[in-house]
Every structure is written in C-alpha cells, then in structure tokens.
Design an enzyme around this catalytic site. Structure first.
Site, mmCIF file in Angstrom:
data_model
loop_
_atom_site.group_PDB
_atom_site.id
_atom_site.type_symbol
_atom_site.label_atom_id
_atom_site.label_comp_id
_atom_site.label_asym_id
_atom_site.label_seq_id
_atom_site.Cartn_x
_atom_site.Cartn_y
_atom_site.Cartn_z
ATOM 1 N N ARG A 48 0.771 -1.265 -0.036
ATOM 2 C CA ARG A 48 0.054 0.072 -0.031
ATOM 3 C C ARG A 48 0.886 1.186 -0.017
ATOM 4 N NH1 ARG A 48 -4.346 1.319 4.604
ATOM 5 N NH2 ARG A 48 -2.552 1.793 5.925
ATOM 6 N N THR A 57 -0.433 7.616 -1.078
ATOM 7 C CA THR A 57 -1.974 7.669 -1.803
ATOM 8 C C THR A 57 -2.970 6.461 -1.064
ATOM 9 O OG1 THR A 57 -1.343 5.855 -3.192
ATOM 10 C CG2 THR A 57 -0.871 8.246 -3.994
ATOM 11 N N ASP A 106 0.893 -1.875 12.381
ATOM 12 C CA ASP A 106 1.271 -2.408 11.227
ATOM 13 C C ASP A 106 1.633 -3.814 11.276
ATOM 14 O OD1 ASP A 106 3.077 -3.100 8.757
ATOM 15 O OD2 ASP A 106 2.965 -1.008 8.420
ATOM 16 N N ASP A 109 5.302 -5.034 9.890
ATOM 17 C CA ASP A 109 6.389 -4.945 10.611
ATOM 18 C C ASP A 109 6.344 -5.525 12.111
ATOM 19 O OD1 ASP A 109 6.988 -2.932 9.035
ATOM 20 O OD2 ASP A 109 6.453 -1.068 9.902
HETATM 21 C C1 PRP Z 1 -0.940 -3.923 4.809
HETATM 22 C C2 PRP Z 1 -1.828 -5.070 4.891
HETATM 23 C C3 PRP Z 1 -2.666 -5.198 3.899
HETATM 24 C C4 PRP Z 1 -2.658 -3.668 3.602
HETATM 25 C C5 PRP Z 1 -4.322 -3.421 3.963
HETATM 26 O O1 PRP Z 1 0.243 -4.391 3.878
HETATM 27 O O2 PRP Z 1 -0.989 -6.308 5.159
HETATM 28 O O3 PRP Z 1 -2.120 -5.746 2.720
HETATM 29 O O4 PRP Z 1 -1.773 -2.907 4.237
HETATM 30 O O5 PRP Z 1 -4.539 -2.061 3.737
HETATM 31 P P1 PRP Z 1 -5.518 -1.490 2.699
HETATM 32 O O6 PRP Z 1 -6.971 -2.510 3.010
HETATM 33 O O7 PRP Z 1 -5.878 -0.150 2.913
HETATM 34 O O8 PRP Z 1 -5.002 -1.775 1.175
HETATM 35 P P2 PRP Z 1 1.400 -3.170 3.563
HETATM 36 O O9 PRP Z 1 0.820 -2.350 2.340
HETATM 37 O O10 PRP Z 1 1.816 -2.346 4.696
HETATM 38 O O11 PRP Z 1 2.473 -4.127 2.827
HETATM 39 P P3 PRP Z 1 3.255 -5.128 3.770
HETATM 40 O O12 PRP Z 1 2.376 -6.242 4.237
HETATM 41 O O13 PRP Z 1 4.310 -5.543 2.940
HETATM 42 O O14 PRP Z 1 3.741 -4.525 4.979
HETATM 43 N N1 URA Z 2 -2.139 -2.253 7.230
HETATM 44 C C1 URA Z 2 -1.731 -2.682 8.330
HETATM 45 O O1 URA Z 2 -0.702 -3.453 8.858
HETATM 46 N N2 URA Z 2 -2.308 -2.077 9.637
HETATM 47 C C2 URA Z 2 -3.440 -1.220 9.548
HETATM 48 O O2 URA Z 2 -3.976 -0.709 10.521
HETATM 49 C C3 URA Z 2 -3.682 -0.851 8.310
HETATM 50 C C4 URA Z 2 -3.174 -1.459 7.168
#
Ligand code: PRP
Ligand code: URA
Length: 222
Positions: free
Chosen positions: A117, A121, A213, A216
């Site tokens: 994400r 944006t 997160d 993370d």
């Molecule tokens: C997080 C989570 C989802 C997304 C959710 O991933 O694991 O994939 O955000 O957000 P949304 O519903 O608003 O799209 P992230 O983009 O942080 O990637 P990562 O798993 O690589 O940390």
């Molecule tokens: N992605 C995450 O990992 N946590 C949130 O709360 C939203 C998006």
C-alpha cells in the site's frame, strides 16, 4: 476509557461478513493487539488465529463418500472433494497466516500475490502474482491479517478473477468497516471472514483500535 473495538450493528450492513467469535480466537486476538507483545509471540498468535479461523471458513467444503478399511471391517467415510484448496497470501503480512492453515489442510496449494500500500496515496501497488493452474475448479482463500481501506484485498481478488478464479473467500484477522464495504461493493460474491470488525480508520489509513502495522510486527521491521 477503553476504546470500543467495533461498530454497534455490523451484520445487517455486511451480510457476507462472518466474525469468528470463538473464545480462543478472541483471547488470542487481544494478545495480538497488545503493543507489548513481542515479534515471536505475535507470529505464533497470527499462526494460531489463522488456523482457528480456517476451521470456520472450511465448514462448508464439499465432501465425497469413500470406503475405508478399519483394522476390523470396511466402513463408509468421507473426504474433502474437488481440487485442492489454494491459499493465496498477500505479501508480506499474509505469509504469517499460511502455516497455521496448512497444518489444518496440509494438501492445500499456495499461491502468492505481491502488493503493498503506497504510504501517501493508500493505493495498492502490485509487484508479484503466481498461483497454481486449473484455476476455475479451485477454491481460493486470500489471506491478509488487515482489511483497512480494502484497496489491497479488492485488487488481489480482481487479479485472481482475471486469472480465471471463481470461488474466492477472504480471510483476515482485523477488518475496518471501510474495507469490508469496499471489498463487498467491488466483489459481492466474495465471503469475508474476520476475527474482529473494528471501529474505523485513522487519517493514515490505520485500523482503530487495530493492532498496528501487521507486516512490521510480524517481521520485526518496525
Ligand atoms: C498492509 C496489510 C494489507 C494492507 C491493508 O500491507 O497487510 O495488505 O496493508 O491495507 P488496505 O486495506 O488499505 O489496502 P502493507 O501495504 O503495509 O504491506 P506489507 O505487508 O508489505 O507491510
Ligand atoms: N495495514 C496494517 O498493517 N495495519 C493497519 O492498521 C492498516 C493497514
């Protein structure tokens, strides 16, 4: 005052949503939310909750009758029919849900969808897509702990459908109403399973109260 995790009456608005309210799931989810929970325990909890949720999400898989030889005689039994279930974690955080579900369904196949994400944006950016063949006959479980704006989930399901998938469920641990709404409006045929429907999103698109997160916390990259 302790924040109320979720909205008052979600079920009428979200008929495709199943909230898994099993006491063990809710107990483990509370530990998962705790900011003091370290990475090792966080990972174990995601794994365990995913397994418990998969028990619920597989409750209506079709069965085939089979015969089985017990040490004493032949008996009627049953086995899960059709093509093998396919798990599709959304990278990265979805990876944390795979092993727990595989312990329950060891024959399942695993595909991968790479999405992140964009921090500014909040739009999903895709970078990887690999799933097994015979797509149309398979049941797919898309896995991601967090359903926030719903952008990532909707994009993952769109990619799967473009590849020919027709039977898709989405499993997450924490959902925001905004995300459930977006996924339901974009893909009204996709049932959603979550351990909690939380209150909403903050200005940065994080779920409240949420768990922070997920990627993370799973991989220690905070
Ligand atoms: C997080 C989570 C989802 C997304 C959710 O991933 O694991 O994939 O955000 O957000 P949304 O519903 O608003 O799209 P992230 O983009 O942080 O990637 P990562 O798993 O690589 O940390
Ligand atoms: N992605 C995450 O990992 N946590 C949130 O709360 C939203 C998006």
């Amino acid at each position: 005052m302790t924040a109320n995790p979720g909205p008052a009456a979600p079920r009428d608005e979200f008929p495709l949503l199943t909230i898994v309210e099993h006491p063990l799931v809710q107990h483990k989810l509370t530990l998962l939310r705790d900011r003091a929970t370290p990475t090792k325990i966080f990972k174990e909890l995601v794994d365990e909750i995913a397994m418990l949720m998969a028990y619920e999400a597989t409750a209506d898989l079709p069965l085939q009758e089979v015969d089985v030889e017990t040490p004493l005689e032949r008996a009627r039994g049953a086995r899960v029919g059709g093509k093998k279930l396919t798990l599709v974690p959304i990278l990265r955080a979805g990876l944390g849900m795979v092993d727990g579900i595989l312990r329950l369904v060891p024959a399942a196949r695993v595909g991968h969808i790479g999405l992140y994400r964009d921090h500014d944006t909040l739009q999903p950016v895709d970078y990887y897509f690999k799933i097994p063949g015979d797509v149309a006959e398979r049941d797919f479980f898309v896995l991601d702990p967090m359903l926030a704006t719903g952008g990532s989930a909707a994009a993952a399901v769109t990619s799967l459908k473009r590849a020919g998938a027709t039977r898709i469920r989405f499993l997450c641990l924490v959902a925001a109403p905004e995300g459930v709404r977006k996924l339901t409006q974009t893909h009204p045929d996709v049932p959603i399973y979550t351990a909690s429907l939380d209150r909403g999103l903050n200005d940065l698109g994080y779920i409240l109260p949420g768990l922070g997160d997920a990627g993370d916390r799973l991989f220690g990259t905070r």
